[in-house]
Structures are given as C-alpha cells and as structure tokens.
Write a protein that holds these residues in place. Structure first.
Motif, mmCIF file in Angstrom:
data_model
loop_
_atom_site.group_PDB
_atom_site.id
_atom_site.type_symbol
_atom_site.label_atom_id
_atom_site.label_comp_id
_atom_site.label_asym_id
_atom_site.label_seq_id
_atom_site.Cartn_x
_atom_site.Cartn_y
_atom_site.Cartn_z
ATOM 1 N N ILE A 98 -6.858 -2.906 -12.865
ATOM 2 C CA ILE A 98 -6.079 -2.180 -11.941
ATOM 3 C C ILE A 98 -7.086 -2.070 -10.795
ATOM 4 O O ILE A 98 -6.343 -2.352 -9.714
ATOM 5 N N ASP A 99 -8.223 -1.801 -10.958
ATOM 6 C CA ASP A 99 -9.308 -1.703 -9.748
ATOM 7 C C ASP A 99 -9.178 -2.920 -8.863
ATOM 8 O O ASP A 99 -9.516 -2.543 -7.560
ATOM 9 N N VAL A 100 -9.547 -3.949 -9.422
ATOM 10 C CA VAL A 100 -9.631 -5.199 -9.005
ATOM 11 C C VAL A 100 -8.225 -5.589 -8.078
ATOM 12 O O VAL A 100 -8.291 -5.911 -6.900
ATOM 13 N N PHE A 101 -7.343 -5.301 -8.743
ATOM 14 C CA PHE A 101 -5.741 -5.559 -7.746
ATOM 15 C C PHE A 101 -5.793 -4.581 -6.690
ATOM 16 O O PHE A 101 -5.422 -5.109 -5.674
ATOM 17 N N ASP A 102 -6.113 -3.198 -7.024
ATOM 18 C CA ASP A 102 -5.883 -2.113 -6.046
ATOM 19 C C ASP A 102 -6.833 -2.482 -4.740
ATOM 20 O O ASP A 102 -6.576 -2.134 -3.685
ATOM 21 N N SER A 103 -7.952 -3.065 -5.106
ATOM 22 C CA SER A 103 -8.759 -3.357 -4.068
ATOM 23 C C SER A 103 -8.306 -4.695 -3.015
ATOM 24 O O SER A 103 -8.583 -4.710 -1.818
ATOM 25 N N ILE A 104 -7.390 -5.315 -3.535
ATOM 26 C CA ILE A 104 -6.650 -6.201 -2.690
ATOM 27 C C ILE A 104 -5.416 -5.592 -1.949
ATOM 28 O O ILE A 104 -5.466 -5.472 -0.762
ATOM 29 N N ILE A 105 -4.435 -5.348 -2.658
ATOM 30 C CA ILE A 105 -3.464 -4.288 -2.192
ATOM 31 C C ILE A 105 -3.307 -3.096 -3.039
ATOM 32 O O ILE A 105 -3.178 -2.985 -4.177
ATOM 33 N N PRO A 106 -3.635 -1.813 -2.145
ATOM 34 C CA PRO A 106 -3.469 -0.640 -2.914
ATOM 35 C C PRO A 106 -2.239 0.043 -3.260
ATOM 36 O O PRO A 106 -1.728 0.855 -2.735
ATOM 37 N N LEU A 107 -1.586 -0.976 -4.188
ATOM 38 C CA LEU A 107 -0.158 -0.249 -4.626
ATOM 39 C C LEU A 107 -0.422 1.277 -5.376
ATOM 40 O O LEU A 107 0.745 1.874 -5.399
ATOM 41 N N SER A 108 -1.263 1.366 -6.019
ATOM 42 C CA SER A 108 -1.496 2.704 -6.808
ATOM 43 C C SER A 108 -1.419 3.690 -5.760
ATOM 44 O O SER A 108 -0.803 5.000 -6.161
ATOM 45 N N ASP A 109 -1.901 3.815 -4.587
ATOM 46 C CA ASP A 109 -1.625 4.793 -3.771
ATOM 47 C C ASP A 109 -0.336 4.966 -3.249
ATOM 48 O O ASP A 109 0.150 5.986 -2.796
ATOM 49 N N TRP A 110 0.368 3.762 -3.074
ATOM 50 C CA TRP A 110 1.855 3.640 -2.732
ATOM 51 C C TRP A 110 2.815 4.253 -3.615
ATOM 52 O O TRP A 110 3.629 4.971 -3.244
ATOM 53 N N ILE A 111 2.647 3.669 -4.884
ATOM 54 C CA ILE A 111 3.587 3.700 -5.997
ATOM 55 C C ILE A 111 3.229 5.074 -6.772
ATOM 56 O O ILE A 111 3.633 5.900 -7.257
ATOM 57 N N GLY A 112 1.816 4.638 -7.355
ATOM 58 C CA GLY A 112 1.429 5.402 -8.372
ATOM 59 C C GLY A 112 0.378 4.674 -9.500
ATOM 60 O O GLY A 112 0.578 3.400 -9.311
ATOM 61 N N ARG A 113 -0.808 5.256 -9.845
ATOM 62 C CA ARG A 113 -1.521 4.412 -10.427
ATOM 63 C C ARG A 113 -0.800 3.779 -11.792
ATOM 64 O O ARG A 113 -0.329 4.325 -12.462
ATOM 65 N N GLY A 114 -1.325 2.398 -11.667
ATOM 66 C CA GLY A 114 -0.708 1.762 -12.773
ATOM 67 C C GLY A 114 0.373 0.889 -12.335
ATOM 68 O O GLY A 114 1.074 0.080 -13.203
ATOM 69 N N ALA A 115 0.996 0.913 -11.241
ATOM 70 C CA ALA A 115 1.784 0.079 -10.583
ATOM 71 C C ALA A 115 1.646 -1.430 -10.825
ATOM 72 O O ALA A 115 2.552 -2.378 -11.205
ATOM 73 N N TRP A 116 0.408 -1.741 -10.428
ATOM 74 C CA TRP A 116 0.035 -3.285 -10.525
ATOM 75 C C TRP A 116 0.368 -3.737 -12.079
ATOM 76 O O TRP A 116 0.721 -4.792 -12.134
ATOM 77 N N GLN A 117 -0.059 -3.063 -13.045
ATOM 78 C CA GLN A 117 -0.162 -3.739 -14.468
ATOM 79 C C GLN A 117 1.174 -3.657 -14.856
ATOM 80 O O GLN A 117 1.748 -4.652 -15.528
ATOM 81 N N THR A 118 1.926 -2.544 -14.334
ATOM 82 C CA THR A 118 3.607 -2.536 -15.039
ATOM 83 C C THR A 118 4.075 -3.462 -14.611
ATOM 84 O O THR A 118 4.970 -4.385 -15.235
#
Lengths: 313, 378
Positions: free
Chosen positions: B220-240
């Motif tokens: 998650i953290d790796v993805f979030d450092s590219i596009i911070p989806l966790s901040d926009w939608i909620g933590r875990g958005a990327w993996q989901t």
C-alpha cells in the motif's frame, strides 16, 4: 467419444496445474516473506525460522520450492492449519459434504423454478407476470448474497419467527430440515434469476421460429408445442448455465455459510480469512478451484453424451 | 444535359430532408423509450452526485462518534452543546445534554445520564446560540459508536462507486487486450490466453480477490507514494481496486474474443490486410470500434459486480480500512445486532443502498443491450 474424454481430461489437468501455479505465484513469488505473512507481524524469530525451513523458503523459488509445492499439493498435503493445528486437508474433507448438502438442493430448486418462470414469461411475453419476473430477476442478481441472507433472517427469523436464523441441520440432535430452508433460499436466488433470464430469452428465440408456427398451424395444443417442441430446443444454453452454476455453487457458498453459521467449506474459508490462517486459505482456494474444474469436466462429458455436436466442436 | 438534373422529380427532392444519424443516435433513441433503463440511469446519476457531493449534503461528519448517542433509532433528535476542543481530531467538542439554562457568564446544563455541569461562555464555540446549541436529527439513526448512519451511507457511496469504477477500468483494459489478441491472432496465442482465462475462471472469484488483496496489502505504502489514493478514498483503496480489477477481466476477455472472431472474417477487415495495415492498426482502429457496443454492455455488468465485490471485501474486513465508511463494513457491523434481534436498520439501510446501486446499473445495462441490439445472451 473416447478421444473427446481423453482430450477434456488432459485439458482439465492443464487447468489444475495452472490453478496451482497461480496460487503459488500469489502466495510465494510476489515480494514479501510468506513465513512472516503466514505467522503474522508479532511472530518470534524462532517460529519464523522453523516455518521457513518447513516451507523450504531458503531454497530457490524455482525449481526447488515450486516443485515441492506442486508435489505436496498433488498428494493432498496442504500443510497444517495454524488455528486448528491439524492438516488442512482433514478440515476440508470434513466440511465439504456439509457444503454439498446445501449446494445441491439449492441448485435443484433454482433450476426447476427458474426454468418454469422463464418458460411462462416467454410464452406470455410483455404481460404483467413477465414484467414482474424480469424485474425480480434483475433484483435477484443485484443483491449480494450476504445482503439477501441478512434480509431473510430479518423477515423469517426476527419478524415472523418461523425459521431459525442459523445452524446446521443436525443442530438439535436429530435432523431438522428447517435449518436448511433459509440458506438454501439465499443461495438459490442468484442462479434462479440467471436461469430464468436465460430460459426466457432462449425460449423467445425458439418460439418465433417457423417450425413452432407450423406445429400450431397443424393444430397441436399450445401446451404440447411449448413443452415438447420449443423447450427441448431452448434448453441448450440453459444446461450450459446450470452446469457452470453447479460448479460455482458447490465451490462458492462462502458468504451464505458464514451468515447462516453453516459449517461447510465456505465458512472454513471465511473464518480462515478473518484469522489470517494462510494454509487454510490457500487450501480452500486450491480445493474449491479443483472441485470447479472436476465438476465442469464431468458435466462436459455428460453433455457430450446428450448432444453429439459438443464432441465435434 | 439530361432533363432529370434540371428538374428533379418530387421523390428526388425529398432526399436531402432525410437526416442521417449515427448508430449511436438511434441506440440512444431506443434507450430513451425504455422506462426501466432510464430509471436506472437516473438512480445512477443521483448516486454519483451523492458520492461526489457527500461532503456537502451529509448532515454530519461520518466518522464523528457521540458515544452517548450510540444505537439510536431512525429520526432520533439530538441535543448538544458545542464547545472548543482542548485537543484531539476535531476543532470543537460535542456535549450531549438533556437540558440547559443560559446565564450571563456560564451555561449550566444536565448531561445525558443526569449529572449536572456548567461551562463558561468563553469556552463555547461562538457567541451565537444557534451555533453552540444544536439539535441535529439523525434521520437513519446512529450506529454502535453514535455515528450518523445517513452520513456514513453517503460517504460509503463514494468508496463503493470510485473503487468499482477504478477496478472496472483495469478489468476492461486487461480483458480487451487479451480478448483482442486471442480473437485476432487465434492459434497458439488464443490457446494460451484461453487457458489462462479458464484458470482464473476456475477460482472462486471472491476468494481470489481476497487472497490478492491480502498479498497486495504489503505494498500500500509504495502505491500511495505514487498516487495517494488512501488520502482521497480511504486506506486500502489501492489494494482493493487492484485486487478486483486484476481478477474480473474474464467476462470482458471472452466477449471481446468472440467479437474479434467474427469481425476478423468481414470484408472490411480483409481490406485492411489487402491495403497492408499492421495488426495493431487493424485491431485498435478498425475492429475494436465495431466491438464497442458489447464491450460497453459487459462493462456495465462488470461495474455492478465490482460494487458487490468491494462490499464483499469490506464485509470480510479486508477492504477499505476503518474508520472509512463502506457499505459492506456497515452491513457486517449491523449483522451482529440483527442476529441478536436488534436494530435491523443498521443492516437494512446499507443493504438497500447496495441493492439499489447494483439494480440501477443492471437495468441500465439491460436496456443498453436491447438498444444496441447486440446479439448477446444475458
């Protein structure tokens, strides 16, 4: 026929090999330490080292780890569950028959009612019954199974108090089929809706063909035309759908079992996910996928006996 | 000079008046006549508006807990004093009260539960009584932490729709690519792709999504450092959405492959070969646009099942992480109460929300299929 059977058999083996490989890739090859993943963040170094050794994680992923995994999985050795501390395959084989008790009658009901509704809808299209059943069918595929399960509990168990909310059929000592009704209904809803939709569209196609008009013109009664002449030819896509659903109903009673506390393989998998019991998750995934492939293989063979066209395609 | 050119017949004169429209124009006209499909479209637009403007229309902060107001029924009217916070997440603090009396310097009040207390006017959030004394109505009641269910539903729409949309975009991309390759090149390419499709198809869908999402959790953290989806939608958005997208392309792949099988035999595709176009150009510029109808139809169905998959993941507790409100998580929370025979609303409202969203998309997709008149079976 023999060639077809052999070909299908080897293709199924190829699929099962693929299923094992994908499982292996997801759990072992993607970065991250499987041992730590399996034991959780707070595991001590000793047990991690022990598990690493047991899973041969220190050896190269390919070929050693991969073939070790394939060999064990092929002989039914799916590892030990952390939660139950017993071989995963034992838990699975113990729970699987209970899933069958739920899945088989569900699909039977879904098929009978689904085909009946579909045929009647196509026979009298654009009537109130047709409209209502079509909307209901869309609703049936729109509601997630766990939502439907919750609503059924709410209505039949909480408000009307006529059926028990959860438990297996042998909960009170003897066999009590009352426990089967709600989960069966919840499980049947989705395949029923899809079967009704497919039957309707297939029947509509067939009913508009010339030979049906001929049959009516020569004076055959409506019932005989619909049932004997049309339905028989409309059933092909229906049989395909039912067979696909047979496999996935047996394999995928995941939510229904949890919602109704039905101790089958779905609930085993669900609880394993909640507890992050990786060997069980991996075992359930592999086992259900293999069941899916095997059921599809058997249905294909059966289907080719009924319809020679399948063999030649 | 021929006589016809100077004096066209009446029939010839009528020709320029006939408007020629595109296939899409006729499809849209057919679709507009389908009342159920239009109803679905309207519901979908409303849901997207709810999701987009949740911050504007939600009566309360969806994560704000008022423990004194836990498990209240629909329509419950609260009674709170708003004072300045001494720290913590929010700039203000809610004190649930039963009654109060305003003095010149102090406000004395009775807390919920009966204990008496007072607060100085300088501590209130503002001098305006309408601001420091509020009586919010919890239209759909509150959950076990005293959070407003309606607000959580509205914010939950944002999670459901955005995750499902992202997931479906990935699924369409993979499905179209693999389906096009299999259908265009056939032979070995087709055999390998279809084998892989069958392998993925053999897995129980929701379990595969789960296992994928558990594995992806590490990154998650790796993805979030590219596009911070966790901040926009909620933590875990990327993996989901990755887990759902990477596993639900099978239907799209099959449909696209089927379309390519028949389209590649048509004369106009043969013509592209005769002219000497490469495979890429033929596939993407000539065949794909003609397969767009069925792809759109299968995409709507996929969007619907992505919503169900997202709800299922959060139902199991492995979707978007807490405290972000999601429909699946709300149902799971409510289920415990339901099995004990209490508070059916906690399960019922999010259930209705999911069913409504998926129903709307499915009836719209159904109407679309009829309108595009593609010869697809259900």
């Amino acid at each position: 026929m023999l060639t077809f059977t052999i070909r299908q058999f080897f293709y199924s083996l190829l699929i099962i090999w693929g299923v094992m490989t994908v499982t292996f890739v997801i759990i072992r090859v993607l970065p991250g330490d499987p041992a730590r993943l399996m034991l959780g963040q707070r595991a001590d170094a000793q047990s991690i080292a022990a598990l690493r050794k047991q899973l041969k994680l220190d050896e190269p992923i390919f070929p050693t780890q991969y073939f070790d995994f394939l060999g064990k999985a092929a002989t039914g050795d799916l590892g030990r569950s952390f939660a139950f501390n017993r071989p995963v395959i034992e838990s699975i084989l113990e729970r699987f028959p209970k899933s069958l008790v739920l899945a088989v009658p569900s699909l039977l009901i879904a098929t009978l009612i689904g085909v009946a509704i579909g045929v009647y809808s196509a026979w009298r299209p654009y009537t109130f019954f047709d409209g209502a059943s079509r909307v209901t069918a869309i609703l049936g595929i729109s509601v997630p199974v766990f939502v439907l399960g919750a609503v059924l509990i709410l209505v039949f168990s909480n408000w009307l108090s006529v059926l028990p909310a959860s438990g297996y059929i042998t909960k009170d000592g003897g066999t009590n089929l009352k426990y089967l009704l709600l989960p069966m209904l919840a499980l049947a809803a989705r395949p029923l809706s899809i079967i009704a939709r497919i039957t309707r569209s297939s029947m509509l196609d067939v009913l508009s063909q010339d030979y049906i008009r001929t049959a009516r013109a020569k004076g055959l009664p409506v019932g005989a035309t619909v049932i004997k002449h049309a339905l028989r030819n409309a059933l092909n896509p229906v049989v395909t759908t039912v067979s696909a659903w047979l496999a996935s109903t047996i394999a995928g009673t995941f939510f229904i079992e949890k919602v109704f506390a039905w101790p089958g393989i779905g609930m085993l998998g669900f609880d394993a996910v909640l507890q992050l019991d990786y060997p069980v998750i991996q075992g359930v995934v592999l086992f259900t996928a293999v069941v899916f492939v095997v059921v599809n293989f058997l249905v294909d063979i059966l289907y080719s006996l009924l319809d020679p066209k399948v063999r030649l395609s | 000079m021929q006589p016809n050119q100077t004096e066209p017949s009446a029939a010839m004169q009528a020709i320029p008046d006939i408007q020629v429209h595109s296939l899409w124009w006729y499809s849209w006209r057919r679709l507009k006549r389908n009342k159920l499909a239009m109803l679905g479209l309207v519901i979908m637009i409303l849901l997207f508006l709810c999701a987009g403007f949740a911050w504007l229309i939600a009566p309360m902060n969806p994560n704000r807990q008022i423990l004194e107001y836990a498990r209240k029924p629909s329509g419950f009217a609260g009674n709170i004093l708003v004072v300045k916070a001494l720290g913590g997440t929010y700039p203000d603090e809610y004190i649930p009260i039963e009654s109060y009396a305003a003095g010149p310097e102090f406000i004395s009040f009775v807390r919920v539960g009966g204990s008496k207390d007072s607060v100085s006017r300088s501590h209130l959030i503002s001098a305006d009584e309408a601001e420091w004394h509020q009586t919010p109505t919890f239209v759909l009641g509150t959950d076990r932490f005293g959070r407003d269910v309606l607000s959580r539903l509205l914010y939950g729409a944002r999670v459901s729709l955005s995750v499902a949309l992202f997931a479906e975009i990935i699924a369409i991309f993979i499905g179209v690519l693999l389906g096009a390759l299999a259908g265009y090149f056939r032979g070995t390419v087709d055999a390998v792709i279809m084998w892989f499709t069958n392998v993925i198809w053999s897995f129980p869908f929701i379990l595969l999504v789960l296992v994928f999402s558990l594995t992806l959790k590490e990154f998650i953290d790796v993805f979030d450092s590219i596009i911070p989806l966790s901040d926009w939608i909620g933590r875990g958005a990327w993996q989901t959405f990755l887990a759902i997208g990477l596993t639900s392309w099978v239907d799209t792949c099959r449909i696209v492959r089927g379309q390519f099988f028949s389209l590649r035999e048509t004369e106009y595709v043969e013509a592209t070969r005769a002219v000497g176009f490469g495979a890429t150009r033929t596939i993407f510029k000539h065949i794909l646009p003609n397969a767009l109808g069925p792809i759109i139809v299968v995409a709507t169905a996929g969007f619907a099942s992505a919503i169900i998959a997202e709800a299922s993941l959060s139902f199991v507790g492995h979707g978007i992480e807490l405290p972000t409100a999601t429909w699946g998580q709300m149902i799971y929370d409510g289920l415990g109460f339901l099995q004990a025979g209490q508070l059916p609303g906690l399960t019922l409202y999010p259930s209705i929300a999911i069913a409504l969203a998926v129903f709307a998309i499915n009836v719209f997709g159904d109407g679309l299929r009829d309108a595009l008149d593609s010869k697809m079976k259900v």
